[in-house]
Enzyme design. Structure first.
Site, PDB file in Angstrom:
ATOM      1  N   HIS A  58     -13.167  -1.787   0.747  1.00 51.24           N
ATOM      2  CA  HIS A  58     -11.755  -1.777   0.341  1.00 51.24           C
ATOM      3  C   HIS A  58     -11.602  -2.229  -1.122  1.00 51.24           C
ATOM      4  O   HIS A  58     -10.849  -3.149  -1.435  1.00 51.24           O
ATOM      5  CB  HIS A  58     -10.897  -2.647   1.271  1.00 51.24           C
ATOM      6  CG  HIS A  58      -9.448  -2.260   1.244  1.00 51.24           C
ATOM      7  ND1 HIS A  58      -8.630  -2.302   2.356  1.00 51.24           N
ATOM      8  CD2 HIS A  58      -8.652  -1.816   0.239  1.00 51.24           C
ATOM      9  CE1 HIS A  58      -7.413  -1.905   2.022  1.00 51.24           C
ATOM     10  NE2 HIS A  58      -7.417  -1.611   0.735  1.00 51.24           N
TER      11      HIS A  58
ATOM     12  N   ARG B 196      -6.224   4.795   4.382  1.00 48.38           N
ATOM     13  CA  ARG B 196      -6.234   3.748   5.405  1.00 48.38           C
ATOM     14  C   ARG B 196      -7.169   4.180   6.528  1.00 48.38           C
ATOM     15  O   ARG B 196      -7.230   5.371   6.878  1.00 48.38           O
ATOM     16  CB  ARG B 196      -4.820   3.522   5.981  1.00 48.38           C
ATOM     17  CG  ARG B 196      -3.898   2.695   5.094  1.00 48.38           C
ATOM     18  CD  ARG B 196      -4.339   1.232   4.995  1.00 48.38           C
ATOM     19  NE  ARG B 196      -3.466   0.410   4.183  1.00 48.38           N
ATOM     20  CZ  ARG B 196      -3.675   0.086   2.907  1.00 48.38           C
ATOM     21  NH1 ARG B 196      -4.722   0.552   2.257  1.00 48.38           N
ATOM     22  NH2 ARG B 196      -2.841  -0.724   2.273  1.00 48.38           N
TER      23      ARG B 196
HETATM   24  P1  NAP Z   1       3.164   6.987  -1.732  1.00 49.88           P
HETATM   25  O1  NAP Z   1       3.550   7.174  -3.158  1.00 49.88           O
HETATM   26  O2  NAP Z   1       4.140   6.395  -0.782  1.00 49.88           O
HETATM   27  O3  NAP Z   1       2.682   8.413  -1.204  1.00 49.88           O
HETATM   28  C1  NAP Z   1       2.414   8.674   0.134  1.00 49.88           C
HETATM   29  C2  NAP Z   1       2.203  10.176   0.285  1.00 49.88           C
HETATM   30  O4  NAP Z   1       1.886  10.450   1.661  1.00 49.88           O
HETATM   31  C3  NAP Z   1       3.470  10.978  -0.036  1.00 49.88           C
HETATM   32  O5  NAP Z   1       3.111  12.167  -0.705  1.00 49.88           O
HETATM   33  C4  NAP Z   1       4.025  11.292   1.346  1.00 49.88           C
HETATM   34  O6  NAP Z   1       4.796  12.482   1.419  1.00 49.88           O
HETATM   35  C5  NAP Z   1       2.751  11.466   2.142  1.00 49.88           C
HETATM   36  N1  NAP Z   1       3.008  11.300   3.578  1.00 49.88           N
HETATM   37  C6  NAP Z   1       3.473  10.212   4.222  1.00 49.88           C
HETATM   38  N2  NAP Z   1       3.609  10.461   5.541  1.00 49.88           N
HETATM   39  C7  NAP Z   1       3.219  11.737   5.714  1.00 49.88           C
HETATM   40  C8  NAP Z   1       3.138  12.579   6.837  1.00 49.88           C
HETATM   41  N3  NAP Z   1       3.500  12.165   8.070  1.00 49.88           N
HETATM   42  N4  NAP Z   1       2.708  13.854   6.669  1.00 49.88           N
HETATM   43  C9  NAP Z   1       2.369  14.302   5.431  1.00 49.88           C
HETATM   44  N5  NAP Z   1       2.421  13.551   4.318  1.00 49.88           N
HETATM   45  C10 NAP Z   1       2.838  12.278   4.462  1.00 49.88           C
HETATM   46  O7  NAP Z   1       1.852   6.085  -1.622  1.00 49.88           O
HETATM   47  P2  NAP Z   1       0.725   5.820  -2.735  1.00 49.88           P
HETATM   48  O8  NAP Z   1       1.188   4.784  -3.685  1.00 49.88           O
HETATM   49  O9  NAP Z   1       0.279   7.144  -3.263  1.00 49.88           O
HETATM   50  O10 NAP Z   1      -0.416   5.184  -1.818  1.00 49.88           O
HETATM   51  C11 NAP Z   1      -0.979   5.912  -0.740  1.00 49.88           C
HETATM   52  C12 NAP Z   1      -1.785   4.983   0.135  1.00 49.88           C
HETATM   53  O11 NAP Z   1      -3.008   4.612  -0.520  1.00 49.88           O
HETATM   54  C13 NAP Z   1      -1.134   3.627   0.420  1.00 49.88           C
HETATM   55  O12 NAP Z   1      -0.172   3.715   1.459  1.00 49.88           O
HETATM   56  C14 NAP Z   1      -2.321   2.795   0.838  1.00 49.88           C
HETATM   57  O13 NAP Z   1      -2.519   2.957   2.229  1.00 49.88           O
HETATM   58  C15 NAP Z   1      -3.500   3.436   0.097  1.00 49.88           C
HETATM   59  N6  NAP Z   1      -4.059   2.557  -0.957  1.00 49.88           N
HETATM   60  C16 NAP Z   1      -5.372   2.195  -0.855  1.00 49.88           C
HETATM   61  C17 NAP Z   1      -5.948   1.394  -1.842  1.00 49.88           C
HETATM   62  C18 NAP Z   1      -7.408   1.040  -1.779  1.00 49.88           C
HETATM   63  O14 NAP Z   1      -7.874   0.237  -2.585  1.00 49.88           O
HETATM   64  N7  NAP Z   1      -8.165   1.610  -0.864  1.00 49.88           N
HETATM   65  C19 NAP Z   1      -5.181   0.942  -2.918  1.00 49.88           C
HETATM   66  C20 NAP Z   1      -3.839   1.323  -2.977  1.00 49.88           C
HETATM   67  C21 NAP Z   1      -3.289   2.132  -2.000  1.00 49.88           C
HETATM   68  P3  NAP Z   1       6.162  12.625   0.554  1.00 49.88           P
HETATM   69  O15 NAP Z   1       5.716  12.748  -0.879  1.00 49.88           O
HETATM   70  O16 NAP Z   1       6.747  13.869   1.075  1.00 49.88           O
HETATM   71  O17 NAP Z   1       6.967  11.391   0.813  1.00 49.88           O
END
Ligand code: NAP
Length: 311
Positions: A274, A226
């Site tokens: 994006h 993000r």
């Molecule tokens: P997810 O499964 O919820 O994973 C989020 C990760 O971030 C987890 O490992 C979490 O830790 C960690 N995290 C959250 N807050 C944190 C903090 N304060 N300090 C350290 N680590 C932290 O999400 P995901 O499905 O992998 O997706 C990640 C992000 O990718 C989405 O939220 C979205 O913003 C982005 N995204 C972008 C696109 C694009 O096309 N550009 C597409 C899809 C998603 P824990 O494991 O300990 O909970």
């Protein structure tokens, strides 16, 4: 009993999702109606995009769950009227696979220095020995569905990968760290740094002047997470000083990225609009149908958002 599933997203999404959703709901063998216009008090499930017209969930008195079409939930997680279970999208075959391909592609671009051969107006025969992946430490901030899958793919290619998350983890083949010291350790060693954190109050400006200064000089940054994870001005300073060699950015504080934003003109920034990865309707529809099946069977929903953590 018939369950009523409301599709609340922009009209173009309905055109993409109606048939896959019907196919997936038919496959789980429940009696359902699916549509974009239903009396709120009759709705059991909402398939949801946070930018839809549904912002007040109060009239949906029978609602059992809201099933997000996207992985990012920052625009809905703070909605005080959304009190039922709220699931984010995890779409292994589509979204996750797409992100693995995008991240791997951009990592290899920087690792191999592909630009030097793709843009070579002087036709220079500059034959250097190819770099070795084992010599290029990669850091991944965020070890959720996407960060873990990308880390595993890069580990498979031979990169030493260190990841960082909020909680402690063990993932085969990778070093996993957490906490502030863990973040500093990841930054100090990452020649390529990939951001796959969600947007929450805690993750805003994870990369700022101080943290960017910890990276090895000439590091590459790849951000499909993000935009607000990075302080834009601090990144531009780090690019101008050479502290960061190149930033490949897919997400921004304001999207579309304004025409006059310095990222567009910077020679060491690649802007992608994006597009890193998108939910793909057939597999996403199956994920949604599985959660509806679980709801009807009294089983726990998958991938529920932790409202306190904000993701
Ligand atoms: P997810 O499964 O919820 O994973 C989020 C990760 O971030 C987890 O490992 C979490 O830790 C960690 N995290 C959250 N807050 C944190 C903090 N304060 N300090 C350290 N680590 C932290 O999400 P995901 O499905 O992998 O997706 C990640 C992000 O990718 C989405 O939220 C979205 O913003 C982005 N995204 C972008 C696109 C694009 O096309 N550009 C597409 C899809 C998603 P824990 O494991 O300990 O909970």
């Amino acid at each position: 009993m018939t369950i009523n599933v409301l599709f609340a997203a922009h009209a173009n999404r309905w055109a993409q999702y109606e048939t896959p959703l019907r196919t997936a709901l038919d496959a789980i063998g429940i009696d359902y109606t699916l549509g974009t216009d239903m009396a709120p008090e009759t709705v059991d499930y909402i398939v949801y995009a946070p930018n839809s017209d549904v912002q007040d969930f109060t009239p949906y008195t029978r609602l059992k769950a809201v099933l997000n079409l996207w992985a990012g939930v920052e625009d809905a997680v703070g909605n005080p009227t959304l009190t039922v279970p709220f699931a984010r999208m995890v779409d292994d075959e589509g979204l996750t696979q797409g992100m693995v391909e995008w991240v791997t592609g951009h990592t290899l671009r920087h690792h191999l220095g592909m630009d030097a051969h793709i843009v070579n107006p002087d036709h220079t025969w500059n034959a250097k020995a190819p770099p070795v992946s084992a010599d290029r430490p990669v850091g991944i901030l965020g070890l959720g569905e996407l960060g873990t899958a990308c880390g595993q793919a890069l580990t498979g290619l031979g990169f030493p990968v260190t990841g960082w998350a909020r909680s402690e983890k063990t993932i085969e083949g990778m070093t996993c760290l957490s906490g502030k010291d863990g973040l500093h350790d990841v930054l100090r060693q990452s020649q390529i740094l990939i951001l796959l954190l969600p947007r929450t109050p805690e993750t805003e400006n994870t990369l700022n002047r101080e943290s960017l200064a910890l990276l090895p000089e000439g590091a590459f940054i790849i951000n499909p997470g993000r935009g607000p994870l990075i302080d834009d001005d601090a990144l531009l300073e780090a690019l101008d000083s050479g502290q960061v060699a190149h930033a490949t950015l897919d997400v921004f504080r304001v999207e579309p990225l304004p025409k006059d934003h310095p990222f567009w003109a910077h020679p060491n920034v690649t802007v992608t609009p994006h597009i890193a990865s998108e939910t793909r309707p057939p597999s996403a529809a199956r994920a949604i149908a599985e959660n509806i099946r679980r709801g009807e069977a009294g089983e726990p929903f998958l991938y529920l958002v932790d409202r306190d953590a904000g993701y």
